[in-house]
Design a protein around this motif. Structure first.
Motif, PDB file in Angstrom:
ATOM      1  N   PHE A 600       6.206   6.585   1.663  1.00 22.18           N
ATOM      2  CA  PHE A 600       4.787   6.832   1.962  1.00 22.18           C
ATOM      3  C   PHE A 600       4.443   6.318   3.355  1.00 22.18           C
ATOM      4  CE2 PHE A 600       4.305   6.516  -2.862  1.00 22.18           C
ATOM      5  CZ  PHE A 600       4.420   7.887  -3.021  1.00 22.18           C
ATOM      6  N   TYR A 604       2.658   8.643   6.014  1.00 28.13           N
ATOM      7  CA  TYR A 604       1.383   8.271   6.634  1.00 28.13           C
ATOM      8  C   TYR A 604       1.512   8.210   8.149  1.00 28.13           C
ATOM      9  CZ  TYR A 604      -1.008   7.273   2.230  1.00 28.13           C
ATOM     10  OH  TYR A 604      -1.614   7.400   1.021  1.00 28.13           O
ATOM     11  N   ILE A 682       1.624   3.570  -3.048  1.00 25.35           N
ATOM     12  CA  ILE A 682       0.723   4.356  -2.188  1.00 25.35           C
ATOM     13  C   ILE A 682      -0.258   3.436  -1.459  1.00 25.35           C
ATOM     14  CG2 ILE A 682      -1.151   6.054  -2.188  1.00 25.35           C
ATOM     15  CD1 ILE A 682       0.240   7.282  -4.730  1.00 25.35           C
ATOM     16  N   ALA A 686      -0.454   2.573   2.523  1.00 20.91           N
ATOM     17  CA  ALA A 686      -1.639   2.989   3.277  1.00 20.91           C
ATOM     18  C   ALA A 686      -2.252   1.806   4.016  1.00 20.91           C
ATOM     19  CB  ALA A 686      -2.657   3.618   2.328  1.00 20.91           C
ATOM     20  N   ILE A 697      -6.940   5.690   7.103  1.00 18.10           N
ATOM     21  CA  ILE A 697      -6.315   6.365   5.968  1.00 18.10           C
ATOM     22  C   ILE A 697      -7.140   6.196   4.695  1.00 18.10           C
ATOM     23  CG2 ILE A 697      -4.242   6.450   4.526  1.00 18.10           C
ATOM     24  CD1 ILE A 697      -2.687   5.437   6.932  1.00 18.10           C
ATOM     25  N   PRO A 699      -6.239   7.137   1.020  1.00 18.10           N
ATOM     26  CA  PRO A 699      -5.245   7.713   0.123  1.00 18.10           C
ATOM     27  C   PRO A 699      -5.909   8.603  -0.934  1.00 18.10           C
ATOM     28  CG  PRO A 699      -4.929   5.345   0.317  1.00 18.10           C
ATOM     29  CD  PRO A 699      -6.208   5.670   1.006  1.00 18.10           C
ATOM     30  N   TYR A 736     -10.270   4.955  -1.282  1.00 18.24           N
ATOM     31  CA  TYR A 736      -9.266   5.869  -1.840  1.00 18.24           C
ATOM     32  C   TYR A 736      -9.956   6.833  -2.777  1.00 18.24           C
ATOM     33  CZ  TYR A 736      -9.671   2.686  -5.809  1.00 18.24           C
ATOM     34  OH  TYR A 736     -10.171   1.941  -6.841  1.00 18.24           O
TER      35      TYR A 736
END
Ligand code: ADP
Ligand code: MG
Ligand code: MG
Length: 869
Positions: A600, A604, A682, A686, A697, A699, A736
């Motif tokens: 991830f 990213y 995740i 992130a 970011i 997610p 998120y």
């Protein structure tokens, strides 16, 4: 009813009635270009001819005769007159151009008397008899169906006897003898004399052209190009002009731009002292159109200007036929020029910059699917011509590839490591083959459809793949396949065309295209017009950065299972699956966590702050388990079990119908710790990338295969808890989103309820299609072709969305979802996300974005722009 139109009575918009050629001749006549006079018998007359059991009605014949009289007076010549005869061509021409598929007859009206008249009035006996022998040959071929070879042989004999190389060397006397011999053939073949009455010749020729609409090559051309069979052809009767009267005459064809590259420069060929098809028939080597400048400067200048005028008039590249008679230019045909994808792109951009067309017109004129040709390698044309076809499968992933065949992923990897060009051939691929697929130039499978594993993965990799080539019988154990009685062993060369599904024997040279500046321009304009977002399906940082280069605005689907198949991870994954206590499972998951996180982080970073939707584990667990003996033994040892117990555990995971079994969110409901581990990976990734790189970011965590609202509310809690724990641990205030796939029909029916929890939707149209039809997408390949052949389905619903049924579920999901959350973000991440027809529908349905494999991103951008225009 009006069955016949003079050229001056028609125009460019009457293609349906007058055919493309007739409409073009009419338009050119009306803008004042030098077109030999004539008239067009309509496509309706063709249909009428077939309705009347292949007979021309009296009304049609009357109108033909009346127009002939008008033509005679315009040309100041008379049909069949011995002193000053009118000669005509009888030319086919349907609404859609079908080059060379139907027939044309030149010099009609010649007979033993009129030929003398022509010889006298032109003072050129050679020319008169050359025209006569051409006429008999064409009439014999087209109307009387006498084999061309019979005529060719006589002409060849005449040349050989006299030691000539070129047919222009034949003298009047030679040609007279040829005419006599030709007539003899006609008598032998038909039992009748060659018809000498011009009016009889004309009606026979018109009927023959109508009949040529249904010759075999025309029928198969229409089948290949999706042209309807019931629209008929028109017939153009046009007074002749002569390119074969001497060295101040000629005939040629030219494009207003280069049809291969799009370069703005006349492109074409011509022949001096020649008629009709001589240029394309390859009887003599034609000259480049540029040479006309030296040979006939004035004519060249006029032609050049006319070509430009036509292009400006039609606002598109034209394909033009012309004839020069005694230094005078005549235009015989104009139509939109067929071109390669590269030329289409180049010409479209140039024409916008020249002010000829608008950006919108440029965008609408391009075929999104053809962009594929520009992104993938293609076969060298000459090499392809010589190649032997072995079979045809599904065009699963475009591009051309050649190499030595290998039947296992390991063998491919080993050979590729030695620098060999390789292809992976399998009955079907499974996730274990990923590395081999990656190392190979291309992939061939004997089974599976457009959404089979091989197809989906290959498209993601941008790698050529032909799937479901049923003609090929693969024997993986013996490392060979057979097709049509031929055997191909490991190490033999074959070639694949993933754009057509064709499989060839031997190695065919490929060429890799370069992306031009024109490509960038078109993409830039497409982005100005489209309102639909375009994301990509990508599972690795590499795929993700390819997609970003092609303009992807985010990842719409990151499938986490592909990460589980990595060889280094499989042991931990298997232990996780087979653990019988929660503690053991958590221990195995803890080993996987850092690896998932690493993936991830890579994605990213590649996305540089663009959104990424990650889907939690989807496939049934048994897919990760070993199938081969040695692997099973190794795993047993690793887990401290004996082989029998190991097998019992593995078999216990076997399902009757895995597609409808323990997969998707159902896994996470049984084993929430899997979802917890994935959420943690995740979130941690992130937060780390956000802090390290400053990307903003957010997610997006996506829960697959939800059909019941409570599935989602249960897992939403699991994911949210974990996310909050991670945030607290890392002291992060990162935002998120938790959303869901819409891929079970039930979910679309209760989308309003689901939207109370879900923060975004993504339609998984592969599964949604599979479950709406009840077609297993891995097995449908076997019968979909029959469905298409028998008209039960217009096309494969896995390729192009079924608007009527599956589309209705999509619309319902959108409407209900947005009833609850008016600005709910809704995407599509099935294979349909890269299909132009489907994209058009998704745009109309009001989706926020489509997500497709990296190499489809440019296609989707263009298609989305077209949908918006
Ligand atoms: P196709 O549709 O196969 O191109 P055409 O009807 O265009 O067939 O005829 C082929 C060629 O015959 C033309 O390109 C032209 O060279 C010649 N031709 C047709 N009609 C005439 C005419 N009236 N005068 C001189 N040449 C003609
Ligand atoms: Mg033509
Ligand atoms: Mg799915």
């Amino acid at each position: 009813k009006k069955w016949v139109y003079l050229f001056e009575e028609g125009n460019a918009n009457m293609k349906e009635l007058l055919g493309g050629k007739g409409a073009g001749l009419a338009e050119m006549t009306n803008i004042g270009l030098p077109v030999p006079q004539g008239f067009t018998v309509t496509t309706e007359a063709c249909t009428e001819y077939y309705n009347q059991n292949k007979k021309l009605s009296d009304e049609i014949i009357d109108q033909i005769n009346n127009n002939l009289v008008i033509l005679e007076s315009k040309c100041e010549k008379k049909f069949g007159n011995a002193e000053n005869p009118l000669l005509v061509s009888v030319r086919s021409g349907a609404k859609f151009s079908m080059p060379g598929m139907m027939d044309t007859i030149l010099n009609l009206g010649l007979n033993d008397e009129t030929v003398a008249g022509i010889a006298k009035s032109t003072n050129n006996e050679r020319f008169a008899f050359d025209s006569y022998r051409r006429f008999i040959q064409m009439f014999g071929d087209v109307v009387q169906e006498i084999s061309k070879d019979k005529f060719d042989k006589i002409l060849d004999d005449a040349k050989e006897k006299n030691g000539y190389k070129d047919d222009t060397e034949l003298t009047a006397a030679d040609l007279k003898a040829v005419v006599v011999a030709y007539k003899k053939i006609v008598k032998e073949e038909t039992g009748k004399d060659f018809p000498l009455d011009p009016k009889e010749q004309l009606l026979m020729a018109i009927e023959a052209v109508f009949r040529s609409w249904n010759n075999n090559r025309a029928i198969s051309y229409r089948n290949m190009n999706d042209i309807p069979h019931d629209i008929g052809t028109a017939v153009n009767v046009q007074s002749m002009v002569y390119g074969n009267m001497g060295d101040d005459c000629g005939t040629g064809v030219a494009f207003t731009r280069n049809p291969a590259t799009g370069q703005k420069k006349l492109f074409g060929e011509f022949l001096i002292n020649a008629q009709g098809e001589d240029v394309v028939a390859g009887i003599r080597t034609p000259k480049n159109i540029d040479d006309l400048k030296d040979i006939m400067p004035a004519v060249y200048k006029q032609f050049h200007e006319t070509a430009e005028l036509l292009e400006n008039h039609y606002k598109d590249m034209q394909d033009i036929e012309f004839t020069i008679e005694k230094n005078k230019l005549y235009m015989l045909q104009t139509r939109t020029g067929k071109r390669t994808a590269a030329a289409a792109l180049c010409a479209a951009v140039d024409m916008v910059e020249e002010g000829l067309i608008t950006k919108e017109e440029a965008i609408l004129r391009l075929d999104p699917l053809s962009l594929d040709q520009l992104l993938h390698p293609t076969f060298e044309e000459a090499a392809l011509k010589a190649a032997a076809l072995l079979g045809t499968g599904l065009p699963a992933s475009p591009g051309a590839a050649m190499g030595k065949i290998y039947f296992t992923a390991e063998a491919v990897c080993a050979a590729a490591a030695n620098g060999e060009e390789t292809l992976l051939v399998r009955k079907e691929t499974s996730p274990e083959d990923i590395e081999g697929m990656n190392a190979a130039n291309g992939i061939l499978t004997a089974r599976g459809g457009m959404t089979s594993h091989a197809a989906v993965v290959a498209r993601g990799m941008g790698k050529c793949c032909v799937a479901g080539c049923e003609a090929i019988k693969v024997d993986e154990a013996a490392k060979r396949f057979s097709v049509g009685g031929q055997i191909f062993n490991e190490g033999d060369y074959i070639s694949l065309n993933g754009s057509t599904g064709k499989v060839y024997k031997g190695s065919i040279k490929t060429v890799t295209p370069e992306l031009s500046g024109h490509f960038g321009k078109i993409m830039e304009w497409a982005d100005e017009f489209r309102t639909l977002g375009v994301r990509t399906n990508a599972d690795t940082p590499r795929d993700a950065s390819v997609a970003v280069r092609f303009g992807a605005e985010g990842v719409g689907l990151c499938r986490t299972e592909h990460m589980f198949f990595d060889e280094a991870r499989l042991p931990s994954v298997r232990r996780m699956i087979l653990s019988d206590t929660k503690e053991l499972r958590e221990k195995a998951l803890a080993e996987i966590l850092p690896m998932q996180k690493e993936d991830f982080i890579g994605i990213y970073k590649a996305l540089e702050g663009r959104p990424v939707t990650v889907r939690l584990l989807d496939p049934p667990l048994h897919e990760f388990l070993p199938t081969e003996d040695k692997d099973i033994e190794a795993l047993a040892q690793d887990m401290g079990l004996n082989k029998v117990d190991m097998l019992t555990v593995i078999n216990g995971l076997e399902e009757f119908n895995p597609m409808l079994g323990h997969r998707g969110c159902r896994l996470a409901i049984t084993y929430p710790e899997i979802a917890e581990m994935q959420t943690r990976a995740i979130m941690e990734a992130a937060i780390e990338v956000k802090e390290a790189c400053g990307f903003n970011i957010v997610p997006e965590i996506m829960i697959p295969l939800v059909g019941i609202n409570e599935e989602l509310t249960y897992l939403d809690k699991v994911v949210r808890n974990t996310a909050e724990i991670v945030k607290a641990e890392k002291k992060s205030d990162i935002k998120y989103l938790i959303g869901t796939m819409m891929e079970i029909p039930r979910a679309t029916l209760i989308a309003d309820k689901i939207a109370e929890t879900a923060e975004f939707f993504s339609f998984g149209t592969n599964d949604l299609t599979q479950m709406t039809y009840g077609f297993s997408r891995d097995d449908a390949g076997k019968f979909i072709t029959d469905y298409k052949d028998k008209g039960i389905l217009p096309n494969d619903p896995f390729q192009s969305i079924d608007v009527e049924g599956v589309g209705k579920l999509v619309e319902m999901g959108v409407t209900l979802g947005r009833k609850t959350k008016p600005d709910l973000k809704i995407g599509v991440c099935g294979e349909h996300g890269g299909d132009p027809k489907s994209i058009y529908f998704f745009h109309k349905a009001g989706l926020s974005y489509v997500s497709c494999s990296p190499f489809r991103v440019p296609i989707a951008r263009l298609a989305a722009a077209q949908a918006a225009l």
